[in-house]
Scaffold this active site. Structure first.
Site, PDB file in Angstrom:
ATOM      1  N   GLU A   1      63.664 121.139 -60.360  1.00  0.00           N
ATOM      2  CA  GLU A   1      64.229 122.193 -61.154  1.00  0.00           C
ATOM      3  C   GLU A   1      65.606 122.676 -60.480  1.00  0.00           C
ATOM      4  OE1 GLU A   1      64.427 121.667 -64.601  1.00  0.00           O
ATOM      5  OE2 GLU A   1      62.139 122.062 -64.470  1.00  0.00           O
ATOM      6  N   HIS A   2      66.832 122.532 -60.945  1.00  0.00           N
ATOM      7  CA  HIS A   2      68.051 123.019 -60.269  1.00  0.00           C
ATOM      8  C   HIS A   2      68.617 122.411 -59.045  1.00  0.00           C
ATOM      9  CE1 HIS A   2      68.967 126.952 -62.783  1.00  0.00           C
ATOM     10  NE2 HIS A   2      67.891 126.658 -63.211  1.00  0.00           N
ATOM     11  N   THR A   3      67.707 121.164 -58.827  1.00  0.00           N
ATOM     12  CA  THR A   3      68.143 120.405 -57.687  1.00  0.00           C
ATOM     13  C   THR A   3      69.334 119.381 -58.156  1.00  0.00           C
ATOM     14  OG1 THR A   3      66.241 119.044 -58.468  1.00  0.00           O
ATOM     15  CG2 THR A   3      65.528 120.449 -56.653  1.00  0.00           C
TER      16      THR A   3
ATOM     17  N   GLY B   1      67.387 124.668 -77.833  1.00  0.00           N
ATOM     18  CA  GLY B   1      67.067 125.892 -77.046  1.00  0.00           C
ATOM     19  C   GLY B   1      65.760 125.925 -76.310  1.00  0.00           C
TER      20      GLY B   1
ATOM     21  N   SER C   1      66.316 119.798 -73.879  1.00  0.00           N
ATOM     22  CA  SER C   1      67.646 119.269 -73.667  1.00  0.00           C
ATOM     23  C   SER C   1      68.165 118.374 -74.977  1.00  0.00           C
ATOM     24  CB  SER C   1      67.903 118.189 -72.736  1.00  0.00           C
ATOM     25  OG  SER C   1      69.212 118.113 -72.241  1.00  0.00           O
ATOM     26  N   SER C   2      67.978 119.471 -76.215  1.00  0.00           N
ATOM     27  CA  SER C   2      68.720 118.884 -77.456  1.00  0.00           C
ATOM     28  C   SER C   2      70.262 118.479 -77.220  1.00  0.00           C
ATOM     29  CB  SER C   2      68.635 119.765 -78.473  1.00  0.00           C
ATOM     30  OG  SER C   2      69.251 121.073 -78.252  1.00  0.00           O
ATOM     31  N   SER C   3      70.712 119.092 -76.100  1.00  0.00           N
ATOM     32  CA  SER C   3      72.304 118.789 -75.872  1.00  0.00           C
ATOM     33  C   SER C   3      72.267 117.477 -75.430  1.00  0.00           C
ATOM     34  CB  SER C   3      72.703 119.935 -75.111  1.00  0.00           C
ATOM     35  OG  SER C   3      71.776 120.064 -73.900  1.00  0.00           O
TER      36      SER C   3
ATOM     37  N   ASP D   1      69.736 115.596 -67.226  1.00  0.00           N
ATOM     38  CA  ASP D   1      69.332 115.490 -68.866  1.00  0.00           C
ATOM     39  C   ASP D   1      69.814 114.047 -69.290  1.00  0.00           C
ATOM     40  OD1 ASP D   1      68.464 118.097 -68.101  1.00  0.00           O
ATOM     41  OD2 ASP D   1      69.735 119.149 -69.437  1.00  0.00           O
TER      42      ASP D   1
HETATM   43  P1  ADP Z   1      68.872 122.670 -75.013  1.00  0.00           P
HETATM   44  O1  ADP Z   1      69.693 121.560 -74.441  1.00  0.00           O
HETATM   45  O2  ADP Z   1      67.679 123.249 -74.139  1.00  0.00           O
HETATM   46  O3  ADP Z   1      68.103 122.174 -76.289  1.00  0.00           O
HETATM   47  P2  ADP Z   1      71.320 123.813 -74.933  1.00  0.00           P
HETATM   48  O4  ADP Z   1      71.687 125.489 -75.473  1.00  0.00           O
HETATM   49  O5  ADP Z   1      71.752 122.942 -73.822  1.00  0.00           O
HETATM   50  O6  ADP Z   1      69.864 123.913 -75.181  1.00  0.00           O
HETATM   51  O7  ADP Z   1      71.926 123.130 -76.167  1.00  0.00           O
HETATM   52  C1  ADP Z   1      71.588 123.437 -77.628  1.00  0.00           C
HETATM   53  C2  ADP Z   1      73.047 123.214 -78.520  1.00  0.00           C
HETATM   54  O8  ADP Z   1      73.316 121.779 -78.737  1.00  0.00           O
HETATM   55  C3  ADP Z   1      72.824 123.953 -79.734  1.00  0.00           C
HETATM   56  O9  ADP Z   1      73.018 125.297 -79.779  1.00  0.00           O
HETATM   57  C4  ADP Z   1      73.829 122.981 -80.507  1.00  0.00           C
HETATM   58  O10 ADP Z   1      75.330 123.698 -80.198  1.00  0.00           O
HETATM   59  C5  ADP Z   1      73.773 121.698 -79.935  1.00  0.00           C
HETATM   60  N1  ADP Z   1      72.816 121.044 -80.672  1.00  0.00           N
HETATM   61  C6  ADP Z   1      71.715 120.568 -80.061  1.00  0.00           C
HETATM   62  N2  ADP Z   1      71.247 119.568 -81.256  1.00  0.00           N
HETATM   63  C7  ADP Z   1      72.218 119.473 -82.131  1.00  0.00           C
HETATM   64  C8  ADP Z   1      72.037 118.792 -83.409  1.00  0.00           C
HETATM   65  N3  ADP Z   1      71.099 118.072 -83.824  1.00  0.00           N
HETATM   66  N4  ADP Z   1      73.121 119.224 -84.423  1.00  0.00           N
HETATM   67  C9  ADP Z   1      74.145 120.038 -83.810  1.00  0.00           C
HETATM   68  N5  ADP Z   1      74.400 120.670 -82.426  1.00  0.00           N
HETATM   69  C10 ADP Z   1      73.228 120.229 -81.736  1.00  0.00           C
HETATM   70 MG    MG Z   2      70.584 121.690 -72.975  1.00  0.00          MG
END
Ligand code: ADP
Ligand code: MG
Length: 385
Positions: free
Chosen positions: A35-37, A126, A130-132, A176
Site C-alpha cells: 500500500e502506497h508503494t 469510493g 478502484s471503481s476509478s 489499480d
Molecule cells: P474508488 O476508485 O476507490 O472507487 P475514487 O474516488 O478513486 O474511488 O473514484 C470514484 C469516482 O470515479 C466516482 O466518484 C466517479 O466520479 C467515478 N466513477 C467510478 N465509477 C463510475 C461509474 N460507473 N460511472 C461514473 N463515474 C464513475
Molecule cells: Mg480510485
C-alpha cells in the site's frame, strides 16, 4: 455478468436510441498487499475482482464523444478535438480523460471517429476497490479497439493513470489500472512499479478452503485532496533527504541510518514504505512456496504499519481488522489508499458468517454505521464481452 451486460446494452438504447457496437468491461481490484508503494516505485500485489464496470459503445460519424452513466443524470458531450484536462470535471473526467490521454499516447483525436458511451458498474464507488480504474480501463480497452490503436495493456494502464492524474487531478500510481487490465482468474498481479514488469502469482484461495472477505466501512475517502497527497509529499521528502531517486531504493537494513537523518514523522512514513515493499516480496515468496495459509502474518503486519507509521487508517478500519483477526481470520488489513474505504480479511470459508456477524455486532456496539461485507474472487482483467 450477463445480466449487467444486457442491462447496459438496453440502457444504451434508451439514452441514444440505437444499439451499441459492442460491450467491454473491466474489473475493480483489491490490493492484497503493498500500500502506497506504487508511487515510490516499489512492489504491489493486487488482484482483479469479480465486480466490473461495463461500457456499451456506439460509433458516430463525427468527432463528438458523449458519455452517460447509470451513476449520474447528465450526458456529457464534447468534441474530441477540444479535449483538454482543464475542460473536464466531475465523474465524466474519468472516461473523457481516458479519451484525451489516448491522444497523448498516439491516437489522432482529430481523425478518429466519435463515440457514444454508456456505463454501468457493480464496483462500489469510493470503497477502495478502484471503481476509478475500472471505469478508466473499460473505456481504454473499448476505445483502443474501436480506434484500432493496438496499444499494449501496459500502455493502457499508463493511459488510465494519466487520465486520473491530469484530468481528474488525483496523484495516484499505476497499480489499480495494472490490476484491472492484467488480472487473471485465481491470480494476483505482482507488479514492479519501477520497471512496470509484472508476473501473475497463483493465489489458490479456494483450493486452500479460504475466501477473501471485503469489509466496506462506508467511510468515504477522497484521493484528490488531503491525506493521500500529503503522504506522497512525505515520501518524496524522505527520498530526497536520503539521496535516493525513490524509496524503492531504501532497504530494511538502511532504516537505522534513515532514523538518524529524518525527523520522526518522515522516518515513520519511510519505514512503512520500506517494510511494506519487503512484505510484498515475502508474500509472493510465501504464496509460491507454502500457499495462502502462510501469508496471514504479512497482512496483519501491513495493517499495523499503515495504522501506526503511515497513519492512514481510521477507527472503523481498525475495528474491522481487529474483529476479523479475533474471529478466525488468517490475516487482515485495511486496503486501498486509506482514510476510509475497505478492509480485507483472508478467512476460512466455514468461518465467513461468524466473522460477518461479529463485525456487524462490533460496529453497532461502537455506534459506527453498518459496514457492507462481501467476498471477492480473483478474476480476469478488462476485455470485450
Ligand atoms: P474508488 O476508485 O476507490 O472507487 P475514487 O474516488 O478513486 O474511488 O473514484 C470514484 C469516482 O470515479 C466516482 O466518484 C466517479 O466520479 C467515478 N466513477 C467510478 N465509477 C463510475 C461509474 N460507473 N460511472 C461514473 N463515474 C464513475
Ligand atoms: Mg480510485
Amino acid at each position: 455478468m450477463s445480466d449487467i451486460r444486457d442491462e447496459v446494452a438496453a440502457g444504451f438504447e434508451e439514452i441514444y436510441g440505437s444499439s451499441p457496437l459492442g460491450v467491454w468491461s473491466a474489473p475493480g481490484r483489491v490490493n492484497l498487499i503493498g500500500e502506497h508503494t506504487d508511487y515510490n516505485q516499489g512492489f504491489v500485489l493486487p488482484f482483479a475482482i469479480n465486480r466490473r464496470t461495463v461500457v456499451a459503445l456506439g460509433a458516430r460519424d463525427d468527432g463528438i464523444v458523449r458519455v452517460a452513466s447509470a451513476f449520474a443524470d447528465e450526458v456529457a458531450e464534447i468534441a474530441l478535438a477540444d479535449l483538454t484536462p482543464d475542460r473536464l470535471r466531475d465523474w465524466s473526467a474519468y472516461p473523457l480523460g481516458v479519451a484525451w490521454a489516448l491522444g497523448q499516447f498516439g491516437a489522432d483525436l482529430g481523425a478518429v471517429p466519435g463515440v457514444d458511451l454508456y456505463i454501468e458498474s457493480t464496483v462500489p464507488v469510493g470503497a477502495g476497490l478502484s471503481s476509478s480504474a475500472a471505469i478508466e480501463s473499460a473505456v481504454a480497452v473499448a476505445l483502443d479497439e474501436v480506434w484500432r490503436l493496438g496499444l499494449p495493456r501496459e500502455t493502457l494502464a499508463r493511459v488510465g493513470q494519466l487520465a486520473e492524474n491530469k484530468a481528474v487531478g488525483a496523484p495516484t500510481g499505476i497499480m489499480d489500472q495494472s490490476a484491472s487490465l492484467l488480472g487473471r482468474h485465481d491470480h494476483a498481479v505482482f507488479l514492479d512499479c519501477r520497471s512496470l514488469e509484472s508476473e501473475l502469482v497463483e493465489l489458490g484461495f479456494a483450493a486452500a478452503g479460504l475466501e477473501l472477505l471485503v469489509i466496506d466501512t462506508g467511510v468515504s475517502h477522497d484521493h484528490a485532496t488531503g491525506g493521500y497527497a500529503a503522504r506522497r509529499a512525505s515520501c518524496e521528502k524522505g527520498a530526497a533527504l536520503l539521496g535516493v531517486p525513490a524509496l524503492r531504493d531504501v532497504t530494511v537494513d538502511d532504516l537505522p541510518r534513515a532514523r538518524a537523518v529524518l525527523d520522526d514523522e518522515t522516518f515513520r512514513r519511510v519505514r512503512h514504505i520500506v517494510t511494506e515493499n519487503q512484505r510484498v516480496l515475502d508474500t509472493v515468496r510465501a504464496l509460491r512456496t507454502d500457499g495462502p495459509l502462510a501469508i496471514g502474518e504479512y497482512l496483519d503486519a501491513s495493517h499495523v504499519s499503515m495504522r501506526d507509521d503511515f497513519e492512514i487508517s481510521v477507527p472503523e478500519l481498525d475495528l474491522a481488522v481487529e474483529t476479523a483477526q479475533a474471529n478466525g481470520a488468517i490475516g487482515a488489513r485495511m486496503t486501498g489508499g486509506g482514510f476510509g474505504g475497505a478492509a480485507i480479511a483472508l478467512v476460512p470459508s466455514e468461518g465467513i458468517s461468524r466473522i460477518q456477524v461479529a463485525i456487524d455486532g462490533a460496529f453497532a456496539e461502537h455506534g459506527f454505521g453498518q459496514p457492507t461485507t462481501f467476498t471477492v474472487t480473483a478474476s480476469d482483467g478488462a476485455g470485450r464481452d
